[in-house]
Design a protein around this motif. Structure first.
Motif, PDB file in Angstrom:
ATOM      1  N   ARG A   1       0.840  -1.200   0.000  1.00 45.17           N
ATOM      2  CA  ARG A   1       0.000   0.000   0.000  1.00 45.17           C
ATOM      3  C   ARG A   1       0.875   1.250   0.000  1.00 45.17           C
ATOM      4  NH1 ARG A   1      -4.179  -1.196   4.957  1.00 45.17           N
ATOM      5  NH2 ARG A   1      -4.735  -3.352   4.437  1.00 45.17           N
ATOM      6  N   SER A   2       0.263   2.380  -0.308  1.00 43.38           N
ATOM      7  CA  SER A   2       0.989   3.648  -0.283  1.00 43.38           C
ATOM      8  C   SER A   2       1.370   4.030   1.144  1.00 43.38           C
ATOM      9  CB  SER A   2       0.135   4.759  -0.890  1.00 43.38           C
ATOM     10  OG  SER A   2      -0.146   4.496  -2.246  1.00 43.38           O
ATOM     11  N   TYR A   3       2.502   4.688   1.272  1.00 45.93           N
ATOM     12  CA  TYR A   3       2.920   5.163   2.594  1.00 45.93           C
ATOM     13  C   TYR A   3       1.993   6.274   3.072  1.00 45.93           C
ATOM     14  CZ  TYR A   3       4.982   9.512   0.732  1.00 45.93           C
ATOM     15  OH  TYR A   3       5.162  10.752   0.162  1.00 45.93           O
ATOM     16  N   VAL A   4       1.970   6.500   4.377  1.00 44.39           N
ATOM     17  CA  VAL A   4       1.209   7.597   4.970  1.00 44.39           C
ATOM     18  C   VAL A   4       2.194   8.683   5.387  1.00 44.39           C
ATOM     19  CG1 VAL A   4      -0.307   8.286   6.870  1.00 44.39           C
ATOM     20  CG2 VAL A   4      -0.622   6.057   5.754  1.00 44.39           C
ATOM     21  N   ASP A   5       1.892   9.914   5.065  1.00 47.49           N
ATOM     22  CA  ASP A   5       2.795  11.024   5.355  1.00 47.49           C
ATOM     23  C   ASP A   5       2.975  11.209   6.858  1.00 47.49           C
ATOM     24  OD1 ASP A   5       4.557  12.975   4.649  1.00 47.49           O
ATOM     25  OD2 ASP A   5       3.055  14.407   3.934  1.00 47.49           O
TER      26      ASP A   5
ATOM     27  N   ASP B   1      12.538  23.106  12.889  1.00 45.48           N
ATOM     28  CA  ASP B   1      11.849  23.355  11.623  1.00 45.48           C
ATOM     29  C   ASP B   1      10.822  22.254  11.352  1.00 45.48           C
ATOM     30  OD1 ASP B   1      13.497  25.597  11.084  1.00 45.48           O
ATOM     31  OD2 ASP B   1      15.066  24.259  10.316  1.00 45.48           O
ATOM     32  N   SER B   2       9.767  22.587  10.631  1.00 42.32           N
ATOM     33  CA  SER B   2       8.767  21.595  10.237  1.00 42.32           C
ATOM     34  C   SER B   2       9.292  20.793   9.045  1.00 42.32           C
ATOM     35  CB  SER B   2       7.453  22.284   9.852  1.00 42.32           C
ATOM     36  OG  SER B   2       6.898  22.951  10.963  1.00 42.32           O
ATOM     37  N   LEU B   3       9.026  19.504   9.060  1.00 39.83           N
ATOM     38  CA  LEU B   3       9.466  18.645   7.970  1.00 39.83           C
ATOM     39  C   LEU B   3       8.456  17.517   7.788  1.00 39.83           C
ATOM     40  CD1 LEU B   3      11.771  17.984   5.922  1.00 39.83           C
ATOM     41  CD2 LEU B   3      12.723  16.465   7.680  1.00 39.83           C
ATOM     42  N   ARG B   4       8.191  17.188   6.533  1.00 35.37           N
ATOM     43  CA  ARG B   4       7.269  16.102   6.210  1.00 35.37           C
ATOM     44  C   ARG B   4       8.019  14.980   5.484  1.00 35.37           C
ATOM     45  NH1 ARG B   4       2.071  18.052   7.017  1.00 35.37           N
ATOM     46  NH2 ARG B   4       1.258  16.073   6.229  1.00 35.37           N
TER      47      ARG B   4
ATOM     48  N   LEU C   1      12.009   4.202   6.687  1.00 34.85           N
ATOM     49  CA  LEU C   1      11.478   4.840   7.891  1.00 34.85           C
ATOM     50  C   LEU C   1      12.051   4.101   9.085  1.00 34.85           C
ATOM     51  CD1 LEU C   1       7.634   5.393   7.359  1.00 34.85           C
ATOM     52  CD2 LEU C   1       9.403   7.121   7.603  1.00 34.85           C
ATOM     53  N   ASP C   2      12.661   4.838  10.005  1.00 39.75           N
ATOM     54  CA  ASP C   2      13.221   4.223  11.209  1.00 39.75           C
ATOM     55  C   ASP C   2      12.577   4.836  12.442  1.00 39.75           C
ATOM     56  OD1 ASP C   2      15.199   2.711  12.844  1.00 39.75           O
ATOM     57  OD2 ASP C   2      15.887   4.745  13.313  1.00 39.75           O
ATOM     58  N   PHE C   3      11.893   4.017  13.212  1.00 39.30           N
ATOM     59  CA  PHE C   3      11.256   4.450  14.454  1.00 39.30           C
ATOM     60  C   PHE C   3      12.132   3.984  15.617  1.00 39.30           C
ATOM     61  CE2 PHE C   3       8.021   3.719  11.268  1.00 39.30           C
ATOM     62  CZ  PHE C   3       7.144   4.781  11.404  1.00 39.30           C
ATOM     63  N   GLY C   4      12.624   4.909  16.445  1.00 39.67           N
ATOM     64  CA  GLY C   4      13.523   4.494  17.519  1.00 39.67           C
ATOM     65  C   GLY C   4      13.718   5.565  18.576  1.00 39.67           C
ATOM     66  N   ALA C   5      14.631   5.282  19.514  1.00 43.23           N
ATOM     67  CA  ALA C   5      14.922   6.215  20.605  1.00 43.23           C
ATOM     68  C   ALA C   5      16.251   5.847  21.253  1.00 43.23           C
ATOM     69  CB  ALA C   5      13.805   6.181  21.652  1.00 43.23           C
TER      70      ALA C   5
ATOM     71  N   GLN D   1       0.791  10.248  16.078  1.00 38.02           N
ATOM     72  CA  GLN D   1       0.128   9.917  14.825  1.00 38.02           C
ATOM     73  C   GLN D   1       0.917   8.877  14.038  1.00 38.02           C
ATOM     74  OE1 GLN D   1      -2.888  11.399  14.009  1.00 38.02           O
ATOM     75  NE2 GLN D   1      -3.043   9.910  12.357  1.00 38.02           N
ATOM     76  N   ALA D   2       2.234   9.049  14.006  1.00 40.35           N
ATOM     77  CA  ALA D   2       3.070   8.128  13.220  1.00 40.35           C
ATOM     78  C   ALA D   2       2.960   6.706  13.750  1.00 40.35           C
ATOM     79  CB  ALA D   2       4.522   8.593  13.239  1.00 40.35           C
ATOM     80  N   TRP D   3       2.971   6.532  15.065  1.00 47.01           N
ATOM     81  CA  TRP D   3       2.878   5.199  15.666  1.00 47.01           C
ATOM     82  C   TRP D   3       1.602   4.499  15.209  1.00 47.01           C
ATOM     83  CZ3 TRP D   3       6.221   2.964  19.489  1.00 47.01           C
ATOM     84  CH2 TRP D   3       5.764   1.759  20.010  1.00 47.01           C
TER      85      TRP D   3
END
Length: 352
Positions: free
Chosen positions: A209-213, A222-225, A240-244, A309-311
């Motif tokens: 499926r298409s990615y979600v922004d 700064d804002s970044l999309r 896309l890397d989700f981490g901490a 939202q991303a999660w």
């Protein structure tokens, strides 16, 4: 025989009716006067269905639940559970006597009933495969994948439901839903099965499926999309890397990401990081420590990761987590890639 040929059949299938359980344990680490708790997280809802006072470093809990389910044991000094300490990894509440035993590991081992014994055997097998120095990382991953799939399909019970939810981290939702549809009717009515089916059907994005922004703030404020980066002319594939920084497995993976980025950036490989660090100082320390030169955003300090939202758009179960996007088509082509598995995939995409 190769590891991939190992099939685990626990014959642990049972009717999905009310279960009567007895959970016992005795260990010097159990503090007299504190309470042992059962914690469950069925269908996204946290509950503490039972507890017992610890006496003589022992406890006994007996009760009944409407269905077999995944659970954890916690110990707490009072009945508020706010300061509870986790003592076990997940186990299955089912008919019979379940024993909490100290086998010398980080967590107590839950033994004595069919699904829990099957789970223990499965992890012993997986551990032996991971320790096999004759196998490459990709061979280990394939062997583990085969074992988990076989365990799910040969048993199709509460343990299998738990494993299917984890399967969603690396497999298309359509595959998980197909396997779920093969479960006996009583288990398809299990709250966790209903929750998982609905989760898959409502997932905003998935493989194919298409990615979600994703929108957020950079370390500079700064804002970044995500779409700003995906659409750049030279980018072919984006991870896309989700981490901490607080996440140990994430820290272990960052050097691999940094190496891949330096090697393939000029060929069209990009990374877009989503940080779940607790504050700006920790986030910047993470970036500096691991030489993270790729674009990154944060969606708000003070928020639990599951509130972002991303999660939710990417239906994450935890971190580290990755999603690979084809920049030209905008489609998700893989998820859950890490370590050697990620390296092999990137080499394949760039023809090496």
């Amino acid at each position: 025989a190769t590891a991939a040929a190992i099939i685990l059949c626990g014959c642990s299938r049972q009717d999905q009716t009310a279960v009567k359980y007895r959970i016992t344990g005795s260990d010097s680490s159990f503090v007299d006067g504190q309470y042992m708790y059962i914690f469950t997280y069925d269908a996204g809802k946290a509950e503490w269905p039972d507890s017992a006072l610890i006496s003589n470093h022992s406890f006994v809990m007996e009760g009944e639940l409407p269905f077999s389910t995944t659970a954890f044991l916690y110990m707490a000094s009072d009945r508020k559970t706010g300061n509870a300490t986790q003592l076990t990894s997940s186990f299955i509440i089912e008919n019979g006597t379940i024993r909490a035993e100290n086998k010398g590991g980080y967590f107590l081992e839950m033994t004595g009933t069919p699904q829990n014994e099957l789970k223990n055997r499965m992890f012993e097998t997986l551990s032996s495969i991971m320790a096999d120095t004759t196998l490459s990382k990709s061979e280990i991953d394939r062997a583990a994948d085969s074992i988990i799939r076989s365990t799910i399909m040969e048993n199709r019970d509460a343990l299998a439901l738990e494993m299917l939810e984890g399967w969603l981290d690396t497999h298309p939702g359509s595959d998980v839903l197909s396997m779920l549809d093969s479960f006996p009717e009583p288990y398809r009515k299990h709250p966790q099965a209903i929750y998982l089916a609905n989760l898959i059907k409502e997932m905003p994005t998935d493989i194919g499926r298409s990615y979600v922004d994703i929108a957020g703030l950079t370390p500079d404020g700064d804002s970044l999309r995500l779409s700003d980066i995906v659409s750049r002319d030279n980018n072919r594939y984006l991870l896309l890397d989700f981490g901490a920084f607080w996440c140990g497995p994430c820290r272990a993976e960052y050097p691999n990401l940094s190496e891949l980025y330096k090697k393939y950036k000029s060929k069209g490989f990009e990374i877009f990081g989503i940080s779940y660090d607790n504050d700006m100082e920790a986030w910047k320390e993470c970036i500096e420590t691991f030489d993270m030169e790729w674009p990154q955003v944060h969606q708000g300090f003070g928020m639990h990761p599951r509130q972002t939202q991303a999660w939710n758009d990417y239906s994450l179960n935890g971190i580290p987590s990755t999603v690979l996007i084809d920049c030209k088509s905008g489609l998700v082509i893989a998820k859950g890639l890490r370590d050697e598995t990620l390296r092999i995939k990137i080499e394949e995409l760039f023809g090496e």
